[in-house]
Design a protein around this motif. Structure first.
Motif, mmCIF file in Angstrom:
data_model
loop_
_atom_site.group_PDB
_atom_site.id
_atom_site.type_symbol
_atom_site.label_atom_id
_atom_site.label_comp_id
_atom_site.label_asym_id
_atom_site.label_seq_id
_atom_site.Cartn_x
_atom_site.Cartn_y
_atom_site.Cartn_z
ATOM 1 N N PRO A 90 -18.120 31.151 -30.826
ATOM 2 C CA PRO A 90 -19.090 32.142 -31.305
ATOM 3 C C PRO A 90 -20.214 32.441 -30.315
ATOM 4 O O PRO A 90 -20.799 33.514 -30.357
ATOM 5 C CB PRO A 90 -19.642 31.504 -32.582
ATOM 6 C CG PRO A 90 -18.516 30.651 -33.075
ATOM 7 C CD PRO A 90 -17.897 30.085 -31.815
ATOM 8 N N VAL A 91 -20.512 31.498 -29.394
ATOM 9 C CA VAL A 91 -21.624 31.709 -28.471
ATOM 10 C C VAL A 91 -21.217 31.804 -27.004
ATOM 11 O O VAL A 91 -22.037 32.152 -26.157
ATOM 12 C CB VAL A 91 -22.706 30.620 -28.626
ATOM 13 C CG1 VAL A 91 -23.378 30.717 -29.986
ATOM 14 C CG2 VAL A 91 -22.141 29.241 -28.399
ATOM 15 N N ARG A 92 -19.949 31.498 -26.684
ATOM 16 C CA ARG A 92 -19.512 31.511 -25.280
ATOM 17 C C ARG A 92 -18.143 32.129 -25.102
ATOM 18 O O ARG A 92 -17.327 32.146 -26.015
ATOM 19 C CB ARG A 92 -19.499 30.096 -24.717
ATOM 20 C CG ARG A 92 -20.898 29.529 -24.608
ATOM 21 C CD ARG A 92 -20.932 28.304 -23.796
ATOM 22 N NE ARG A 92 -22.306 27.825 -23.737
ATOM 23 C CZ ARG A 92 -22.720 26.930 -22.896
ATOM 24 N NH1 ARG A 92 -21.894 26.391 -22.039
ATOM 25 N NH2 ARG A 92 -23.968 26.553 -22.896
ATOM 26 N N LEU A 93 -17.927 32.565 -23.855
ATOM 27 C CA LEU A 93 -16.681 33.222 -23.477
ATOM 28 C C LEU A 93 -16.375 32.789 -22.050
ATOM 29 O O LEU A 93 -17.277 32.727 -21.212
ATOM 30 C CB LEU A 93 -16.903 34.738 -23.537
ATOM 31 C CG LEU A 93 -15.799 35.693 -23.154
ATOM 32 C CD1 LEU A 93 -14.656 35.616 -24.164
ATOM 33 C CD2 LEU A 93 -16.350 37.111 -23.125
ATOM 34 N N GLU A 94 -15.104 32.479 -21.767
ATOM 35 C CA GLU A 94 -14.727 32.107 -20.406
ATOM 36 C C GLU A 94 -13.512 32.906 -19.967
ATOM 37 O O GLU A 94 -12.506 32.958 -20.671
ATOM 38 C CB GLU A 94 -14.420 30.617 -20.293
ATOM 39 C CG GLU A 94 -14.105 30.199 -18.859
ATOM 40 C CD GLU A 94 -13.930 28.697 -18.695
ATOM 41 O OE1 GLU A 94 -13.234 28.300 -17.741
ATOM 42 O OE2 GLU A 94 -14.489 27.936 -19.499
#
Length: 145
Positions: A90-94
């Motif tokens: 919900p708070v990060r993307l890689e």
């Protein structure tokens, strides 16, 4: 979602002279720029580009980046930069990237970029699943297994 979108998006690029050093080899900093261009393309093909994200009040700044060099790309060569999402919360993307010679498939570079979702005005972290639940679901379905 764009019906043409796959989990891995390939962005083609012809190496320009200004991107090279005195030996006609791509300067290392340009690979990071290519990662960004491939990432922007990935998001646009998913149907939610950076422009729409920012209009919705969400930003996704880079909080970390890696780039491993395997072999040099050279002036005049066409490369393919692949981009895929490999982690999502919900708070990060890689994202994960590969740069390959379009003609031979030879691997030039691998890398990744990590992003956090923030509120555009305050810069404070935000949970994408609450702020834009439909986009969180969309991106989640596109995480590469």
């Amino acid at each position: 979602m764009d019906h043409q979108h796959n989990k891995i998006v390939v962005w083609p690029h012809r190496v320009q002279y200004y991107e090279t050093d005195g030996m006609r080899i791509v300067h290392h900093s340009n690979y990071i720029r290519w990662f960004e261009e491939a990432r922007v393309d990935w998001m646009e093909r998913a149907g939610f580009g950076y422009d729409r994200m920012e209009q919705s009040g969400i930003s996704a700044p880079v909080i970390g980046i890696t780039c491993d060099y395997h072999s040099p790309a050279v002036f005049g060569e066409t490369v393919e930069v692949s981009a895929s999402v490999v982690k999502m919360s919900p708070v990060r993307l890689e994202f994960y990237y590969e740069v390959r010679d379009a003609a031979t498939g030879s691997l030039h570079v691998t890398g990744s970029s990590r992003h956090c979702f923030t509120h555009s005005e305050t810069g404070r972290p935000t949970r994408l699943n609450r702020a834009l639940p439909e986009i969180y679901e969309l991106f989640s379905t596109l995480v590469q297994d």
